[in-house]
Design a protein around this motif. Structure first.
Motif, PDB file in Angstrom:
ATOM      1  N   ASN A  73      -9.184  11.153  -6.557  1.00 57.17           N
ATOM      2  CA  ASN A  73     -10.576  11.382  -6.191  1.00 57.17           C
ATOM      3  C   ASN A  73     -11.356  12.124  -7.274  1.00 57.17           C
ATOM      4  N   ALA A  74     -10.689  13.022  -7.973  1.00 56.47           N
ATOM      5  CA  ALA A  74     -11.354  13.796  -9.014  1.00 56.47           C
ATOM      6  C   ALA A  74     -11.787  12.918 -10.176  1.00 56.47           C
ATOM      7  N   LYS A  75     -11.006  11.893 -10.477  1.00 57.36           N
ATOM      8  CA  LYS A  75     -11.305  11.013 -11.595  1.00 57.36           C
ATOM      9  C   LYS A  75     -11.955   9.701 -11.177  1.00 57.36           C
ATOM     10  N   ASN A  76     -12.122   9.500  -9.875  1.00 58.24           N
ATOM     11  CA  ASN A  76     -12.688   8.254  -9.354  1.00 58.24           C
ATOM     12  C   ASN A  76     -11.921   7.037  -9.852  1.00 58.24           C
ATOM     13  N   THR A  77     -10.615   7.119  -9.744  1.00 55.86           N
ATOM     14  CA  THR A  77      -9.762   6.013 -10.132  1.00 55.86           C
ATOM     15  C   THR A  77      -8.887   5.588  -8.965  1.00 55.86           C
ATOM     16  N   VAL A  78      -8.481   4.344  -8.999  1.00 58.59           N
ATOM     17  CA  VAL A  78      -7.570   3.802  -8.013  1.00 58.59           C
ATOM     18  C   VAL A  78      -6.536   2.958  -8.740  1.00 58.59           C
ATOM     19  N   SER A  79      -5.310   3.003  -8.255  1.00 54.41           N
ATOM     20  CA  SER A  79      -4.231   2.241  -8.860  1.00 54.41           C
ATOM     21  C   SER A  79      -3.524   1.425  -7.801  1.00 54.41           C
ATOM     22  N   LEU A  80      -2.930   0.339  -8.231  1.00 54.79           N
ATOM     23  CA  LEU A  80      -2.138  -0.504  -7.350  1.00 54.79           C
ATOM     24  C   LEU A  80      -0.801  -0.753  -8.011  1.00 54.79           C
ATOM     25  N   GLN A  81       0.234  -0.127  -7.478  1.00 56.27           N
ATOM     26  CA  GLN A  81       1.584  -0.340  -7.961  1.00 56.27           C
ATOM     27  C   GLN A  81       2.169  -1.541  -7.238  1.00 56.27           C
ATOM     28  N   MET A  82       2.521  -2.567  -7.989  1.00 52.57           N
ATOM     29  CA  MET A  82       3.007  -3.806  -7.421  1.00 52.57           C
ATOM     30  C   MET A  82       4.466  -3.994  -7.821  1.00 52.57           C
ATOM     31  N   ASN A  83       5.333  -3.957  -6.836  1.00 51.63           N
ATOM     32  CA  ASN A  83       6.755  -4.140  -7.053  1.00 51.63           C
ATOM     33  C   ASN A  83       7.230  -5.425  -6.384  1.00 51.63           C
ATOM     34  N   SER A  84       8.405  -5.877  -6.790  1.00 52.10           N
ATOM     35  CA  SER A  84       8.996  -7.092  -6.227  1.00 52.10           C
ATOM     36  C   SER A  84       7.999  -8.240  -6.211  1.00 52.10           C
ATOM     37  N   LEU A  85       7.368  -8.455  -7.324  1.00 50.21           N
ATOM     38  CA  LEU A  85       6.308  -9.454  -7.408  1.00 50.21           C
ATOM     39  C   LEU A  85       6.845 -10.862  -7.193  1.00 50.21           C
ATOM     40  N   LYS A  86       6.030 -11.662  -6.540  1.00 50.25           N
ATOM     41  CA  LYS A  86       6.354 -13.043  -6.231  1.00 50.25           C
ATOM     42  C   LYS A  86       5.347 -13.968  -6.895  1.00 50.25           C
ATOM     43  N   PRO A  87       5.724 -15.219  -7.133  1.00 50.79           N
ATOM     44  CA  PRO A  87       4.761 -16.162  -7.717  1.00 50.79           C
ATOM     45  C   PRO A  87       3.474 -16.275  -6.920  1.00 50.79           C
ATOM     46  N   GLU A  88       3.557 -16.142  -5.609  1.00 50.95           N
ATOM     47  CA  GLU A  88       2.363 -16.234  -4.787  1.00 50.95           C
ATOM     48  C   GLU A  88       1.423 -15.045  -4.947  1.00 50.95           C
TER      49      GLU A  88
END
Length: 123
Positions: A73-88
């Protein structure tokens, strides 16, 4: 007035991991929520994950247990950690934010979008 910039997309093999990041900048009074959408070729854009200021997060069923959204919130950033990725999971991923611009006495909220970052899951 407000800009969103995504980073972290790329090519990854099935089962691999990738981390997307998005930074909101500009004349911002408050960011109420941030999230990630994705759009695959020939398909409609769908909400992947969203997180509010208090930290509560929601995910589309297809990514539950594999993706984790987080926010600074302090930096106004958001992240998305994506594991076990699939072709879809292959799609263009778009950052989204619900922002109250600085200087608005009514504190009216507007929606902003990033330009998108390509995620390709393929062997």
């Amino acid at each position: 007035q407000v800009q969103l910039l995504e980073s972290g997309g790329g090519l990854v093999q099935p089962g691999g991991s990738l981390r997307l990041s998005c930074a909101a900048s500009g004349s911002i009074f408050r960011v109420n929520a941030m999230g990630w959408y994705r759009q695959a070729p020939g398909k409609q854009r769908e909400l992947v994950a969203v997180i509010i200021t208090g930290g509560s997060a929601s995910y589309v069923d297809s990514v539950k247990g594999r993706f984790t959204i987080s926010r600074d919130n302090a930096k106004n950033t958001v992240s998305l950690q994506m594991n076990s990725l699939k072709p879809e999971d292959t799609a263009v991923y778009y950052c989204n934010a619900r922002v109250v611009p600085n200087g608005d006495p009514w504190r009216r909220e507007s929606t902003y979008w990033g330009q998108g970052t390509q995620v390709t899951v393929s062997s």
